[in-house]
Design an enzyme around this catalytic site. Structure first.
Site, PDB file in Angstrom:
ATOM      1  N   SER A   1       0.541  -1.870   0.109  1.00  0.00           N
ATOM      2  CA  SER A   1       0.057  -0.015   0.007  1.00  0.00           C
ATOM      3  C   SER A   1       0.901   1.520   0.699  1.00  0.00           C
ATOM      4  CB  SER A   1      -0.835   0.337   0.849  1.00  0.00           C
ATOM      5  OG  SER A   1      -1.814   1.478   1.497  1.00  0.00           O
TER       6      SER A   1
ATOM      7  N   HIS B   1      -1.471  -1.047  -4.171  1.00  0.00           N
ATOM      8  CA  HIS B   1      -2.381  -1.140  -2.782  1.00  0.00           C
ATOM      9  C   HIS B   1      -2.367   0.156  -3.274  1.00  0.00           C
ATOM     10  CE1 HIS B   1      -6.110  -1.536  -0.592  1.00  0.00           C
ATOM     11  NE2 HIS B   1      -5.484  -0.868   0.118  1.00  0.00           N
TER      12      HIS B   1
ATOM     13  N   ASP C   1      -4.432   3.620  -1.710  1.00  0.00           N
ATOM     14  CA  ASP C   1      -5.424   4.505  -0.986  1.00  0.00           C
ATOM     15  C   ASP C   1      -6.157   5.932  -1.395  1.00  0.00           C
ATOM     16  OD1 ASP C   1      -5.982   2.556   0.959  1.00  0.00           O
ATOM     17  OD2 ASP C   1      -4.100   2.048   1.533  1.00  0.00           O
TER      18      ASP C   1
ATOM     19  N   MET D   1      -8.872   8.777  -0.304  1.00  0.00           N
ATOM     20  CA  MET D   1      -9.870   9.001   0.833  1.00  0.00           C
ATOM     21  C   MET D   1     -10.206   9.924   0.728  1.00  0.00           C
ATOM     22  SD  MET D   1      -7.447   8.222   4.173  1.00  0.00           S
ATOM     23  CE  MET D   1      -6.519   5.930   3.784  1.00  0.00           C
TER      24      MET D   1
ATOM     25  N   HIS E   1      -8.124   0.829  -3.244  1.00  0.00           N
ATOM     26  CA  HIS E   1      -9.014   0.752  -2.609  1.00  0.00           C
ATOM     27  C   HIS E   1      -9.660   2.261  -2.201  1.00  0.00           C
ATOM     28  CE1 HIS E   1      -9.533   0.481   1.818  1.00  0.00           C
ATOM     29  NE2 HIS E   1     -10.849   0.791   1.638  1.00  0.00           N
TER      30      HIS E   1
ATOM     31  N   MET F   1     -12.213   4.850  -0.587  1.00  0.00           N
ATOM     32  CA  MET F   1     -12.693   5.230   0.515  1.00  0.00           C
ATOM     33  C   MET F   1     -13.569   6.721   0.086  1.00  0.00           C
ATOM     34  SD  MET F   1      -9.799   3.789   2.964  1.00  0.00           S
ATOM     35  CE  MET F   1      -8.223   3.583   1.688  1.00  0.00           C
TER      36      MET F   1
ATOM     37  N   MET G   1     -11.654  -4.860   5.279  1.00  0.00           N
ATOM     38  CA  MET G   1     -11.009  -4.505   6.375  1.00  0.00           C
ATOM     39  C   MET G   1     -10.517  -5.174   7.869  1.00  0.00           C
ATOM     40  SD  MET G   1     -10.313  -1.958   4.495  1.00  0.00           S
ATOM     41  CE  MET G   1      -9.514  -0.860   5.720  1.00  0.00           C
TER      42      MET G   1
ATOM     43  N   GLY H   1      -8.520   4.800   6.968  1.00  0.00           N
ATOM     44  CA  GLY H   1      -8.425   5.822   6.864  1.00  0.00           C
ATOM     45  C   GLY H   1      -6.957   6.420   7.086  1.00  0.00           C
ATOM     46  N   PHE H   2      -6.410   5.074   7.776  1.00  0.00           N
ATOM     47  CA  PHE H   2      -4.776   5.659   8.085  1.00  0.00           C
ATOM     48  C   PHE H   2      -4.312   4.524   7.932  1.00  0.00           C
ATOM     49  CE2 PHE H   2      -8.040   8.648  10.652  1.00  0.00           C
ATOM     50  CZ  PHE H   2      -7.026   9.016  10.042  1.00  0.00           C
ATOM     51  N   GLY H   3      -2.809   4.139   7.944  1.00  0.00           N
ATOM     52  CA  GLY H   3      -1.956   3.641   7.987  1.00  0.00           C
ATOM     53  C   GLY H   3      -1.517   3.366   9.727  1.00  0.00           C
ATOM     54  N   GLY H   4      -0.373   2.380  10.208  1.00  0.00           N
ATOM     55  CA  GLY H   4      -0.267   1.632  10.657  1.00  0.00           C
ATOM     56  C   GLY H   4      -1.099   1.429  11.971  1.00  0.00           C
TER      57      GLY H   4
ATOM     58  N   ASP I   1      -7.023  -5.782   4.229  1.00  0.00           N
ATOM     59  CA  ASP I   1      -5.993  -4.997   4.863  1.00  0.00           C
ATOM     60  C   ASP I   1      -6.725  -3.981   6.176  1.00  0.00           C
ATOM     61  OD1 ASP I   1      -5.134  -2.453   3.619  1.00  0.00           O
ATOM     62  OD2 ASP I   1      -6.921  -1.489   2.327  1.00  0.00           O
ATOM     63  N   GLY I   2      -5.328  -3.724   6.347  1.00  0.00           N
ATOM     64  CA  GLY I   2      -5.417  -3.088   7.122  1.00  0.00           C
ATOM     65  C   GLY I   2      -4.243  -3.857   8.474  1.00  0.00           C
ATOM     66  N   GLY I   3      -2.782  -3.499   9.156  1.00  0.00           N
ATOM     67  CA  GLY I   3      -2.367  -4.037  10.137  1.00  0.00           C
ATOM     68  C   GLY I   3      -2.257  -5.323   9.206  1.00  0.00           C
TER      69      GLY I   3
ATOM     70  N   GLY J   1       0.744  -2.081   4.047  1.00  0.00           N
ATOM     71  CA  GLY J   1       1.731  -0.573   3.993  1.00  0.00           C
ATOM     72  C   GLY J   1       3.287  -0.060   4.835  1.00  0.00           C
TER      73      GLY J   1
HETATM   74  C1  DX5 Z   1      -6.463   1.742   5.438  1.00  0.00           C
HETATM   75  C2  DX5 Z   1      -5.706   1.644   4.158  1.00  0.00           C
HETATM   76  C3  DX5 Z   1      -4.471   0.971   3.999  1.00  0.00           C
HETATM   77  C4  DX5 Z   1      -3.367   1.187   4.643  1.00  0.00           C
HETATM   78  C5  DX5 Z   1      -2.583  -0.075   5.644  1.00  0.00           C
HETATM   79  O1  DX5 Z   1      -7.316   2.990   5.445  1.00  0.00           O
HETATM   80  O2  DX5 Z   1      -6.787   0.916   3.820  1.00  0.00           O
HETATM   81  O3  DX5 Z   1      -4.548   0.566   2.576  1.00  0.00           O
HETATM   82  O4  DX5 Z   1      -2.800   1.387   4.065  1.00  0.00           O
HETATM   83  O5  DX5 Z   1      -1.959   0.103   6.265  1.00  0.00           O
HETATM   84  P1  DX5 Z   1      -0.794  -0.329   7.279  1.00  0.00           P
HETATM   85  O6  DX5 Z   1      -0.739  -1.864   6.600  1.00  0.00           O
HETATM   86  O7  DX5 Z   1       0.118   0.426   7.917  1.00  0.00           O
HETATM   87  O8  DX5 Z   1      -1.850  -1.095   8.019  1.00  0.00           O
HETATM   88 ZN    ZN Z   2      -6.731  -0.266   1.334  1.00  0.00          ZN
END
Ligand code: DX5
Ligand code: ZN
Length: 218
Positions: A7, A33, A35, A37, A66, A68, A137, A142-145, A175-177, A197
């Site tokens: 991502s 990927h 994102d 938003m 993706h 959002m 999800m 909304g956010f990475g990490g 997707d996510g974490g 990501g």
């Molecule tokens: C969050 C995104 C993810 C994000 C994942 O809303 O859809 O694609 O980049 O990031 P990580 O892998 O850091 O959770």
């Molecule tokens: Zn995503």
């Protein structure tokens, strides 16, 4: 082998082409990927069609986009023209989901529906045969990490069972974490594509980071 979709949300936006080239050179990324938003559906803003078009020009990797975005229909033509290979729309953001999916498929783009962590897999019952992929999800979008939500594993199992029972060939993406500590469990549960990501772009060596995900699965 499991498909890995890095991502770019966690990439260096000031040197995006360089970061994409570095991840592509590893040979371990199946898709990229992306994102999108809108600041309404999720409390964050990222990029839109012009940037996706620019990315398309510098990579051979298929773009897994993706969205959002609340009510994405009006924007779909721009995302299709920009070169998206897959378009994922949120169940929670579409008033007429069947029509939205049909628009994506009619354009020859792979169609996918995303479920937020609180949305049950059962909501997909009627639309499932129309889909190329479901994106589950494993964090709130909304956010990475963010930290992986463990109950996602049960959703993957439930969805996999349903897809198998009905003889469908719908992919499951998570997707996510996602990181090396949960990749194996996700694949055992039935995930086909892992988005990552931070676990890739947050590491010094992207090739090693992708290998770390794949080795858990193998
Ligand atoms: C969050 C995104 C993810 C994000 C994942 O809303 O859809 O694609 O980049 O990031 P990580 O892998 O850091 O959770
Ligand atoms: Zn995503």
């Amino acid at each position: 082998m499991v498909r890995i979709a890095p991502s770019i949300l966690s990439a260096d936006f000031a040197h995006l082409a360089d970061d994409i080239a570095r991840v592509e050179e590893t040979g371990g990324a199946t898709w990229l990927h992306v994102d999108v938003m809108d600041g309404h559906f999720v409390p964050n803003l990222t990029i839109g069609p012009p940037v996706i078009k620019a990315i398309k020009a510098v990579t051979q990797l298929p773009l897994d986009v993706h969205l959002m975005v609340q009510e994405p229909d009006a924007l779909l033509p721009d995302f299709i023209d920009a070169g998206s290979s897959t378009l994922s729309v949120h169940f929670e953001a579409c008033r007429h989901l069947h029509r939205t999916i049909q628009t994506i498929k009619d354009a020859g783009v792979q169609a996918s529906v995303v479920l937020n962590p609180a949305s049950p897999v059962s909501w997909l019952h009627d639309i499932l045969p129309e889909l190329d992929m479901v994106l589950l999800m494993s964090v709130n979008p909304g956010f990475g990490g963010q930290r992986f939500i463990p109950s996602t594993l049960d959703k993957v199992r439930t969805l996999k069972r349903e897809i198998t029972k009905r003889g469908l060939s719908v992919l499951i993406e998570v997707d996510g974490g996602v990181n090396p500590s949960n990749a194996a469990q996700l694949c055992e549960a039935g995930a086909d594509v892992l988005v990552a990501g931070t676990a890739i772009f947050g590491q010094p060596d992207y090739g090693e980071a992708i290998k770390a995900l794949q080795s858990q699965v193998a």
